[in-house]
Design an enzyme around this catalytic site. Structure first.
Site, short mmCIF file in Angstrom:
data_model
loop_
_atom_site.label_atom_id
_atom_site.label_comp_id
_atom_site.label_asym_id
_atom_site.label_seq_id
_atom_site.Cartn_x
_atom_site.Cartn_y
_atom_site.Cartn_z
N SER A 14 0.81 -1.22 0.00
CA SER A 14 0.00 0.00 0.00
C SER A 14 0.85 1.27 0.00
O SER A 14 0.56 2.21 -0.74
CB SER A 14 -0.93 0.01 1.22
OG SER A 14 -1.75 -1.12 1.20
N CYS A 42 -1.52 -5.96 3.51
CA CYS A 42 -2.92 -5.59 3.74
C CYS A 42 -3.86 -6.28 2.76
O CYS A 42 -4.84 -6.90 3.14
CB CYS A 42 -3.08 -4.09 3.64
SG CYS A 42 -4.79 -3.58 3.85
N CYS A 47 -5.36 -7.27 6.21
CA CYS A 47 -6.66 -6.65 6.50
C CYS A 47 -7.80 -7.14 5.62
O CYS A 47 -8.88 -7.44 6.11
CB CYS A 47 -6.59 -5.13 6.35
SG CYS A 47 -4.96 -4.42 6.31
N LYS A 50 -8.60 -10.99 5.94
CA LYS A 50 -9.02 -11.17 7.33
C LYS A 50 -10.43 -10.65 7.55
O LYS A 50 -11.27 -11.31 8.17
CB LYS A 50 -8.05 -10.45 8.26
CG LYS A 50 -8.53 -10.44 9.70
CD LYS A 50 -7.99 -9.30 10.51
CE LYS A 50 -8.29 -7.93 10.00
NZ LYS A 50 -7.42 -6.94 10.65
N ALA A 114 14.67 -6.61 -5.29
CA ALA A 114 15.66 -5.55 -5.52
C ALA A 114 16.47 -5.32 -4.26
O ALA A 114 15.96 -5.47 -3.15
CB ALA A 114 14.96 -4.26 -5.92
N GLY A 175 -1.29 -12.78 21.98
CA GLY A 175 -2.36 -12.01 22.62
C GLY A 175 -2.57 -10.66 21.99
O GLY A 175 -3.31 -9.83 22.51
N GLY A 176 -1.92 -10.43 20.84
CA GLY A 176 -2.12 -9.17 20.13
C GLY A 176 -3.38 -9.21 19.29
O GLY A 176 -4.13 -10.20 19.31
N TYR A 177 -3.61 -8.14 18.51
CA TYR A 177 -4.89 -8.09 17.80
C TYR A 177 -5.00 -9.16 16.71
O TYR A 177 -6.08 -9.68 16.47
CB TYR A 177 -5.19 -6.68 17.27
CG TYR A 177 -4.32 -6.20 16.13
CD1 TYR A 177 -4.72 -6.39 14.81
CD2 TYR A 177 -3.12 -5.53 16.36
CE1 TYR A 177 -3.95 -5.95 13.76
CE2 TYR A 177 -2.35 -5.08 15.31
CZ TYR A 177 -2.77 -5.29 14.00
OH TYR A 177 -1.99 -4.86 12.97
N CYS A 180 -6.03 -12.44 18.42
CA CYS A 180 -7.40 -12.35 18.94
C CYS A 180 -8.43 -12.33 17.80
O CYS A 180 -9.50 -12.93 17.92
CB CYS A 180 -7.56 -11.12 19.82
SG CYS A 180 -6.53 -11.20 21.31
N GLU A 181 -8.10 -11.65 16.71
CA GLU A 181 -9.01 -11.63 15.57
C GLU A 181 -9.20 -13.03 15.00
O GLU A 181 -10.32 -13.46 14.71
CB GLU A 181 -8.47 -10.69 14.48
CG GLU A 181 -8.61 -9.21 14.84
CD GLU A 181 -7.92 -8.28 13.86
OE1 GLU A 181 -8.28 -7.09 13.84
OE2 GLU A 181 -7.01 -8.72 13.12
N ARG A 204 -2.43 -6.10 24.89
CA ARG A 204 -1.55 -5.20 25.65
C ARG A 204 -1.42 -3.86 24.93
O ARG A 204 -1.32 -3.81 23.71
CB ARG A 204 -0.17 -5.86 25.79
CG ARG A 204 0.81 -5.12 26.67
CD ARG A 204 2.01 -6.01 26.94
NE ARG A 204 2.75 -6.33 25.72
CZ ARG A 204 3.74 -5.58 25.25
NH1 ARG A 204 4.12 -4.49 25.88
NH2 ARG A 204 4.37 -5.94 24.14
N THR A 310 -1.83 0.08 7.68
CA THR A 310 -1.87 0.41 6.25
C THR A 310 -2.07 1.90 5.96
O THR A 310 -1.31 2.48 5.19
CB THR A 310 -2.98 -0.41 5.55
OG1 THR A 310 -2.74 -1.78 5.82
CG2 THR A 310 -3.02 -0.17 4.07
N HIS A 434 -31.23 8.50 18.04
CA HIS A 434 -31.91 7.45 18.82
C HIS A 434 -32.79 6.59 17.92
O HIS A 434 -33.41 7.12 17.01
CB HIS A 434 -32.76 8.13 19.91
CG HIS A 434 -33.42 7.17 20.82
ND1 HIS A 434 -32.74 6.47 21.79
CD2 HIS A 434 -34.72 6.78 20.91
CE1 HIS A 434 -33.58 5.69 22.44
NE2 HIS A 434 -34.79 5.86 21.92
N GLU A 439 -25.22 6.61 20.44
CA GLU A 439 -25.77 7.81 21.10
C GLU A 439 -25.25 7.93 22.53
O GLU A 439 -25.21 9.03 23.09
CB GLU A 439 -27.31 7.79 21.10
CG GLU A 439 -27.93 6.73 21.98
CD GLU A 439 -29.46 6.78 21.96
OE1 GLU A 439 -30.02 7.82 22.37
OE2 GLU A 439 -30.08 5.78 21.55
#
Length: 451
Positions: A14, A42, A47, A50, A114, A175-177, A180-181, A204, A310, A434, A439
């Site tokens: 990217s 990405c 991303c 995923k 390269a 235990g990072g994103y 977990c994802e 964390r 990204t 609402h 909200e």
């Protein structure tokens, strides 16, 4: 001295593609080399695939919800092959778009690795050499698996999109994103999912209350999460992998995925020979304008290990072009970056966590946690959290943290307000929409605590 190109970009992700296109659009003669697939982490192995897997995994709960709302529909089975085929076709389509963007911008591209041979020359893997006035390194990063007995049996996030079949059971370590994802994805797709993390709590660095809620809800959803736990060794046993853990557990899994860290792709680029400095993790060290110690060489994105996202790499690429080609020195702004974690439940965050803000100055915390109407009606009890961290002195909103379905969409808009320096009173002056979950961000009148 005349050069083959004004700019040579190494890396077709990217950040590199954006910098190449924008520079070429301004009239520069630009070339780009990419050794693998265009689109980078990405688009090809991050991303985008995923998020498509997150979408796929969320349908499992929707059938029960629909029944609760009066729909007479029955759950079917998830067909991994059907999904995987569509996913691969979509990634091929996106890669084609990236290649065309370069071509249509007038960028010459090389499907080759390269490396730098001097301050103005790169050598491609076919042995040819190209000279350029400026060289931009945008080679990104990669997931790494630590060395331990049997570590070669582990897969990473790069491999998970290409599995021949969906495993019946999986262990996810980290235990990072990313860890977990994928725990949420696999669990939602019907895979028996276990997660080990050596630390005391997942995610964390994020707000404690928010990550605590995500952790609780992941466990509620059926993920077998073990904190303070790591793998000692792994061994092949038939079709399965036997895993010994520090907590004394021994278990068999079909797959083990590691998401415990990433490393910058800066090896074998010829940097050492030019005296370009690298940091403790191997990242390329750059100044505020993304320039290395060699004036003609710049680096952006994950290979610099600043903020590995990204849109940040893209911004760094734009700032590089402004600085080098438009004569307008621009430093990429790394302050108050909104971000989303596509866990289940989803989390959106911008600014400081309650803990970091409290270390800095006296604060007030406004927070509410509740069961949203759509899910509560269906009898599914996922809690959501809306939270604002406010400076007592300036009344500015220092941090906004959302754990809820659609949190990523909400935080993008909240991020505008926080980036503008909105105060708690600015939020309060805004009329509530609402009935919505968001909200709550504008209706919290009294702080739940001060610190």
């Amino acid at each position: 001295m005349s050069f083959d190109y004004d700019l040579f970009v190494i890396g077709g992700g990217s950040g590199g593609v954006r910098a190449a296109r924008v520079a070429a659009g301004g009239g520069a003669k630009v070339a780009l080399a990419e050794e693998d697939r265009y689109g980078g982490t990405c688009v090809i192995r991050g991303c985008v695939p995923k998020k498509l897997m997150v979408f796929a995994s969320e349908y499992s709960g929707m059938v029960e919800d629909a029944q609760a709302y009066g729909w007479d529909i029955q759950p079917g089975a998830f067909n991994w092959d059907a999904f995987k085929g569509k996913l691969e076709a979509e990634l091929d389509r996106l890669e084609g778009i990236y290649r065309n963007l370069l071509k249509n911008s007038g960028v010459e591209s090389f499907d080759a690795r390269a490396k730098l041979v001097d301050t103005h020359t790169v050598e491609l893997s076919d042995g040819s050499r190209k000279s350029a006035k400026h060289i931009l390194i945008a080679t990104g990063g990669r997931p790494i698996v630590p060395e331990f007995p049997g570590s070669d049996l582990a897969i990473t996030s790069n491999d998970i999109f290409h599995l021949d079949k969906l495993p019946e059971s999986i262990l996810i370590v980290g235990g990072g994103y990313i860890a977990c994802e994928f725990a949420g994805i696999m669990n939602g797709l019907g895979v028996k999912t276990t997660q080990y993390y050596r630390g005391a709590q997942i995610l964390r660095g994020f707000d404690d209350e928010a990550r605590g809620l995500v952790s609780d809800e992941m466990c509620q959803a059926g993920i077998n999460l073990h904190l303070g736990t790591n793998v000692i060794e792994m061994a092949r046993e038939g079709d399965k992998i036997r895993v010994k853990a520090t907590n004394g557990d021994e278990a068999l899994f079909d797959q083990v995925m590691y998401a415990t860290g990433r490393a910058p792709n800066a090896d074998d680029l010829g940097l050492e020979g030019l005296g370009i400095e690298r940091g403790r993790k191997g990242e390329i060290l750059v100044d505020e304008y993304s320039q290395t110690g060699v004036p003609s060489v710049y680096a952006i994105g994950d290979v610099t290990d600043r903020v590995n996202l990204t849109p940040v790499a893209i911004r760094e690429g734009m700032a590089f072009v402004e600085t080098v080609f438009n004569g307008n020195p621009t430093s990429p702004d790394h302050e108050l970056i909104p971000t989303a974690i596509f866990t289940q439940p989803e989390m959106g965050t911008v600014g400081l966590s309650e803990e970091d803000a409290a270390k800095q100055e006296p604060i007030e915390v406004y927070a509410t946690s509740f069961k949203p109407m759509q899910q509560a009606f269906a009898g599914r009890a996922q809690r959501v959290l809306m939270k604002l961290v406010v400076s007592q002195a300036t009344r500015k909103v220092l941090g906004c943290h959302i754990v809820a379905p659609g949190a990523g969409e909400m935080i993008q808009l909240a991020g505008i307000a926080v980036k503008m320096g909105a105060t708690k009173e600015d939020f309060d002056r805004t009329v509530a929409v609402h009935p919505t979950m968001s909200e709550e961000l504008v209706t919290m009148k009294t702080p739940v605590r001060t610190a």
